[in-house]
Design a protein around this motif. Structure first.
Motif, PDB file in Angstrom:
ATOM      1  N   ARG A 186       0.860  -1.187   0.000  1.00  0.00           N
ATOM      2  CA  ARG A 186       0.000   0.000   0.000  1.00  0.00           C
ATOM      3  C   ARG A 186       0.894   1.234   0.000  1.00  0.00           C
ATOM      4  O   ARG A 186       0.812   2.074   0.877  1.00  0.00           O
ATOM      5  CB  ARG A 186      -0.878   0.018   1.240  1.00  0.00           C
ATOM      6  CG  ARG A 186      -1.565  -1.270   1.498  1.00  0.00           C
ATOM      7  CD  ARG A 186      -2.999  -1.079   1.899  1.00  0.00           C
ATOM      8  NE  ARG A 186      -3.663  -2.333   2.130  1.00  0.00           N
ATOM      9  CZ  ARG A 186      -4.125  -3.128   1.173  1.00  0.00           C
ATOM     10  NH1 ARG A 186      -4.006  -2.801  -0.092  1.00  0.00           N
ATOM     11  NH2 ARG A 186      -4.708  -4.264   1.475  1.00  0.00           N
ATOM     12  N   LYS A 187       1.764   1.251  -1.007  1.00  0.00           N
ATOM     13  CA  LYS A 187       2.825   2.246  -1.060  1.00  0.00           C
ATOM     14  C   LYS A 187       2.312   3.672  -0.886  1.00  0.00           C
ATOM     15  O   LYS A 187       2.791   4.416  -0.051  1.00  0.00           O
ATOM     16  CB  LYS A 187       3.552   2.131  -2.400  1.00  0.00           C
ATOM     17  CG  LYS A 187       5.030   1.862  -2.227  1.00  0.00           C
ATOM     18  CD  LYS A 187       5.684   1.702  -3.580  1.00  0.00           C
ATOM     19  CE  LYS A 187       6.162   0.271  -3.768  1.00  0.00           C
ATOM     20  NZ  LYS A 187       6.051  -0.218  -5.135  1.00  0.00           N
ATOM     21  N   GLY A 188       1.318   3.999  -1.700  1.00  0.00           N
ATOM     22  CA  GLY A 188       0.828   5.375  -1.710  1.00  0.00           C
ATOM     23  C   GLY A 188       0.412   5.829  -0.335  1.00  0.00           C
ATOM     24  O   GLY A 188       0.888   6.847   0.181  1.00  0.00           O
ATOM     25  N   ARG A 189      -0.439   5.027   0.282  1.00  0.00           N
ATOM     26  CA  ARG A 189      -0.963   5.431   1.581  1.00  0.00           C
ATOM     27  C   ARG A 189       0.144   5.431   2.639  1.00  0.00           C
ATOM     28  O   ARG A 189       0.234   6.343   3.464  1.00  0.00           O
ATOM     29  CB  ARG A 189      -2.073   4.474   2.000  1.00  0.00           C
ATOM     30  CG  ARG A 189      -2.886   5.039   3.115  1.00  0.00           C
ATOM     31  CD  ARG A 189      -3.868   4.015   3.621  1.00  0.00           C
ATOM     32  NE  ARG A 189      -4.695   3.475   2.569  1.00  0.00           N
ATOM     33  CZ  ARG A 189      -5.175   2.231   2.595  1.00  0.00           C
ATOM     34  NH1 ARG A 189      -4.883   1.433   3.591  1.00  0.00           N
ATOM     35  NH2 ARG A 189      -5.937   1.795   1.625  1.00  0.00           N
ATOM     36  N   THR A 190       0.997   4.414   2.572  1.00  0.00           N
ATOM     37  CA  THR A 190       2.095   4.347   3.538  1.00  0.00           C
ATOM     38  C   THR A 190       2.974   5.587   3.422  1.00  0.00           C
ATOM     39  O   THR A 190       3.321   6.196   4.429  1.00  0.00           O
ATOM     40  CB  THR A 190       2.945   3.089   3.288  1.00  0.00           C
ATOM     41  OG1 THR A 190       2.086   1.960   3.340  1.00  0.00           O
ATOM     42  CG2 THR A 190       4.032   2.948   4.328  1.00  0.00           C
ATOM     43  N   THR A 237       1.348   8.616   4.915  1.00  0.00           N
ATOM     44  CA  THR A 237       1.373   8.575   6.374  1.00  0.00           C
ATOM     45  C   THR A 237       2.772   8.882   6.888  1.00  0.00           C
ATOM     46  O   THR A 237       2.945   9.631   7.853  1.00  0.00           O
ATOM     47  CB  THR A 237       0.944   7.184   6.872  1.00  0.00           C
ATOM     48  OG1 THR A 237      -0.191   6.775   6.132  1.00  0.00           O
ATOM     49  CG2 THR A 237       0.601   7.223   8.339  1.00  0.00           C
ATOM     50  N   ILE A 238       3.765   8.304   6.208  1.00  0.00           N
ATOM     51  CA  ILE A 238       5.150   8.550   6.623  1.00  0.00           C
ATOM     52  C   ILE A 238       5.482  10.032   6.505  1.00  0.00           C
ATOM     53  O   ILE A 238       6.128  10.605   7.388  1.00  0.00           O
ATOM     54  CB  ILE A 238       6.129   7.686   5.784  1.00  0.00           C
ATOM     55  CG1 ILE A 238       6.021   6.234   6.240  1.00  0.00           C
ATOM     56  CG2 ILE A 238       7.557   8.190   5.931  1.00  0.00           C
ATOM     57  CD1 ILE A 238       6.880   5.271   5.477  1.00  0.00           C
ATOM     58  N   ILE A 239       4.986  10.652   5.444  1.00  0.00           N
ATOM     59  CA  ILE A 239       5.262  12.087   5.277  1.00  0.00           C
ATOM     60  C   ILE A 239       4.726  12.863   6.472  1.00  0.00           C
ATOM     61  O   ILE A 239       5.383  13.769   6.989  1.00  0.00           O
ATOM     62  CB  ILE A 239       4.655  12.606   3.950  1.00  0.00           C
ATOM     63  CG1 ILE A 239       5.477  12.073   2.785  1.00  0.00           C
ATOM     64  CG2 ILE A 239       4.638  14.136   3.930  1.00  0.00           C
ATOM     65  CD1 ILE A 239       4.912  12.399   1.428  1.00  0.00           C
ATOM     66  N   GLY A 240       3.542  12.449   6.937  1.00  0.00           N
ATOM     67  CA  GLY A 240       2.990  13.087   8.133  1.00  0.00           C
ATOM     68  C   GLY A 240       3.950  13.001   9.301  1.00  0.00           C
ATOM     69  O   GLY A 240       4.201  13.991  10.004  1.00  0.00           O
ATOM     70  N   VAL A 241       4.509  11.807   9.496  1.00  0.00           N
ATOM     71  CA  VAL A 241       5.439  11.617  10.607  1.00  0.00           C
ATOM     72  C   VAL A 241       6.719  12.428  10.371  1.00  0.00           C
ATOM     73  O   VAL A 241       7.277  13.017  11.307  1.00  0.00           O
ATOM     74  CB  VAL A 241       5.784  10.119  10.780  1.00  0.00           C
ATOM     75  CG1 VAL A 241       6.716   9.926  11.956  1.00  0.00           C
ATOM     76  CG2 VAL A 241       4.511   9.324  10.974  1.00  0.00           C
TER      77      VAL A 241
END
Ligand SMILES: Nc1ncnc2c1ncn2[C@@H]1O[C@H](COP(=O)(O)OP(=O)(O)OP(=O)(O)O)[C@@H](O)[C@H]1O
Ligand SMILES: [Mg+2]
Lengths: 450, 295
Positions: A17-21, A24-28
């Motif tokens: 689920r590359k896109g979503r992951t 989310t990582i960008i958020g972190v």
């Protein structure tokens, strides 16, 4: 089930689920960055303060004043200095006495060709060492050397350069540090303080007053140190009793009378403390006598208090964005669980234990946190570099930017480690609820639903 | 091997009660192939789920290999399934992100078998299912029959004591069903596995040692077949080798005996007896003994 298998399962799930992951990582990343960079600004402020302060002076030194002449405050005389010296953690207390009346000049060379206006201060002879005046050569003053005809003194490293040549005019009358001749060879001062004879001669108040002349005996040359003051550079340091004796002789020779001369206290003394951490305590004890004090430590304390507040505010701002990131991790994980209900059911039916399913989801959430944190820290270092590089330019434009030292943002290793740890922990914590949800999924329902 | 005592399952939906299973007691021996048949809604799936411990019974108990699974908690059940049970699902239930090999190796992974070893075992199992060339394929890259063969390989790879299958051929055409069923038969005999299969097609029960017929949650009939048919073959009129799944890339163990009829192993032999079998379906006991004689 092996940890390595669990890890690769979790990793695979994130990867697919590359896109979503990645979102989310960008958020972190943003969250970690904002915390780390914000805190780094505060740390840079502290580092800047320390840089500033250590340039200004000695952190273990306290200056004690008694300007006011307030009668309720005890006189700051030799007796009192001894009392202060006996306070716990005090290494030494001494006046740096600047004579009120004594007026004179240094001379050297044939027919007093070379002259210098040098500051002459009186100190307790044993105190020079305790105050950490370093010597380039020679030795410290001692009590014994007070007798004898010559005046034993310590001179600053570049006191020689303060002499001017009275036979010349313009630039050639001066010598200064680092000066070179036409060929680039360094030029020495006119007077070699250690070899040439130097005299201290007083001025005459009136034509028929007596001029006093003393020969100096340079026992040591102090290392120049801005923190200790100008005296280590081009000054002259002398036994306190001796300088008072000179002053009295001078007063007698020039008909100056001061009935209070022996009774008055010092207006300023120096107290040296054994350790930075004890400065505050000693300073407090001195204040109880009613004296005013000044120390770099108390200054530092004030500044750090300020920067702590600023760090807290900045860190709090950063924390908000990491909190948002945590919500987005929780959201991502919950979505993943809805999508993978069937898979989770199949795994349970095939004999995967509940704990492993929980661990799998916690690991996934933790990985998002960890990777986000790692990238966040790398980005933070880049940002920090950019801030430090462009900071000085920006500061001109925006006065708001806090910059006290040479750097605007400092990320020590512990901050990086803490940031990574924090983001990973946030990841794992936000995974807890979704993971529990995954554990509760009924295997039968899950494999039944099409 | 499996003991069921006074098993009841009552579903409540709102105020209505549905007695899906009503006081069922039975015993299955080791290596037995048991078919559960019955009309739709008769409680076949419910019984299978109870036997496999996927659902708790309302009353009664299920004991497998001496262990009472009705009293186990979820983690004990998971451990028990790891050790003793295998499953084949009607809708395959392969993990879509994993290759055939990884899917088959999954139960071994839960057991903690190291990667190299479990991949070797999984590969062997896939070869037996004629999928040696599809090892790296994802489920979406395979046909339904191939996917089900992966599902079967997954159930057998750990050589469990019992395998449960709920309509394993429900989504397959009749030609693929033959191949899949025969693959299963061969494996359960090789490993002496107790096999419990739910189906609503009585045809499929011809090879079973035991046929349990349910009606309204009760056991209507419990038949033991003395000499079950060794292999499953197509009903008459449907034989057409052109419709067979040719994706078997290699023969499992046996050689082709009939070159004109491109079926594999025992199927190849039994095709000639299609007629006899057709009769046997009307009268399973008699038919099967005839089938044996025919050989
Ligand atoms: N979760 C449930 N909640 C309520 N009722 C249920 C539930 N599961 C099954 N039932 C009921 O129990 C009865 C038996 O269902 P079951 O699924 O066992 O039938 P089946 O024999 O497998 O039928 P089919 O051949 O159509 O699959 C049915 O009447 C069904 O409505
Ligand atoms: Mg069913």
């Amino acid at each position: 089930m092996k940890i390595s298998d669990l890890l690769s399962l979790s990793f695979e799930n994130l990867r697919r689920r590359k896109g979503r992951t990645i979102l989310t990582i960008i958020g972190v990343v943003v969250g970690t960055c904002s915390i780390v960079v914000m805190v780094s600004l505060g740390i840079a402020m502290n580092v800047g303060f320390d840089e500033m302060i250590s340039e200004w002076g000695d952190l273990t030194q306290i200056q004690v004043y008694n300007w006011t002449g307030n009668t309720e405050v005890p006189k700051l005389d030799d007796e009192m200095v001894k009392t202060l010296a006996s306070i716990e953690h005090v290494k030494v207390a001494t006046p740096l006495y600047r004579p009120q009346y004594l007026n004179g000049q240094l001379f050297a060379g044939k027919n007093d060709r070379y002259q210098a206006y040098a500051e002459i201060l009186g100190i307790y002879p044993e105190a020079a060492q305790e105050l950490e005046y370093q010597l380039v050569s020679g030795k410290y003053l001692t009590e014994a050397s007070t007798s004898g005809k010559k005046l034993p003194v310590l001179v600053g490293q570049y006191t020689g350069y303060s002499f001017t040549d009275t036979k010349k005019r313009g630039d050639s009358a001066y010598r200064w540090q680092g000066q070179t001749d036409a060929r680039g060879n360094p030029l020495d001062p006119f007077v070699d303080v250690e070899k040439d004879k130097i005299y201290f001669k007083t001025y005459k108040n009136e034509e028929n007053d007596e001029q006093l002349s003393y020969e100096l005996d340079v026992v040591g040359v102090m290392l120049e140190d801005y923190k200790k003051g100008y005296i280590t550079s081009q000054g002259v340091l002398m036994d306190l009793d001796l300088i008072k004796k000179l002053e009295k002789e001078y007063m007698r020779a020039n008909g100056i009378k001061d009935a209070n001369y022996d009774k008055q206290g010092y207006s300023e003394i120096y107290v040296k403390v054994d350790d930075v951490d004890n400065v505050e305590q000693v300073e407090k004890a001195i204040k109880e006598y009613g004296y005013e004090t000044y120390s770099m430590s108390s200054e530092r304390e004030n500044m750090q208090e300020q920067s702590r507040m600023i760090q807290l505010i900045l860190g709090g701002l950063g924390a908000v964005s990491l909190f948002v990131a945590a919500l987005s991790i929780a959201n991502t994980m919950t979505m993943a669980i809805y999508e993978r209900t069937r898979e989770i059911g199949v795994m349970k039916v095939l004999g995967c234990k509940l704990g492993k399913i929980r661990q799998m989801f916690l690991l996934e959430a933790g990985m998002i946190g960890f990777v986000g944190g790692l990238v966040g820290i790398i980005v933070s270092y880049l940002l920090s570099f950019v801030l430090n590089y462009f900071g000085p330019m920006l500061q001109g434009a925006i006065m708001m930017l806090p910059m006290y030292g040479s750097k605007m943002s400092v990320i020590p290793l512990w901050l990086a480690a803490l940031g990574l740890l924090f983001s990973t922990a946030i990841g794992v914590v936000s995974g807890i609820m979704p993971a529990n949800r995954a554990v509760k999924i009924s295997a039968l329902e899950a494999i039944r639903h099409e | 091997m499996i003991k069921v005592k006074h098993l009841r399952k009552v579903y409540r939906t709102g105020k209505e009660k549905v007695r899906a299973l009503d006081d069922i007691s039975l015993e299955l021996g080791k290596g037995e192939f048991c078919c559960i048949v019955g009309a739709s809604g008769s409680g076949k799936s419910t019984l299978l789920n109870q036997l496999a411990g996927l659902e708790k019974p309302t009353r009664g108990s299920v004991t497998i290999d001496g262990e009472n699974i009705s009293e186990m908690n979820e983690n004990q059940l998971a451990a028990f399934r790891q050790k003793k049970l295998g499953f084949v699902f009607q809708s395959y239930n392969l993990l879509p992100t994993m290759t055939a090999l990884e899917n088959v190796a999954l139960p071994l992974m839960f057991k903690g078998v190291p990667r190299k070893k479990r991949e070797k075992l999984a590969k062997e199992q896939l070869k037996k299912m004629g999928l040696g060339k599809r090892v790296r394929h994802k489920p979406t890259e395979m046909s339904g029959g191939q996917q089900q063969r992966v599902g079967i390989a997954r159930a057998f790879v750990g050589k469990p004591a019992v395998i449960f299958a709920d309509e394993p051929t429900g989504n397959l055409d009749s030609h693929t069903t033959v191949q899949v069923m025969n693959a299963i038969l061969e494996l359960i005999r090789e490993y002496q596995i107790t096999f419990v299969m739910v189906t609503h097609e009585r045809d499929l029960a011809v090879c079973a040692d035991r046929i349990i017929t349910l009606r309204d949650g009760k056991v209507l009939r419990d038949e033991r077949i003395e000499h079950p048919q060794k292999a499953y073959i197509l009903p008459e009129g449907e034989q057409d080798s052109d419709l067979d799944d040719h994706s078997w890339d290699e023969e499992p163990d046996k050689k082709k005996t009939d070159t004109t009829v491109e079926l594999i192993g025992q199927i190849g032999q039994t095709v000639h007896r299609a007629k006899t079998v057709q009769e046997s379906q009307n009268n399973p006991n008699e038919g099967n003994s005839k089938g044996e004689q025919g050989k």
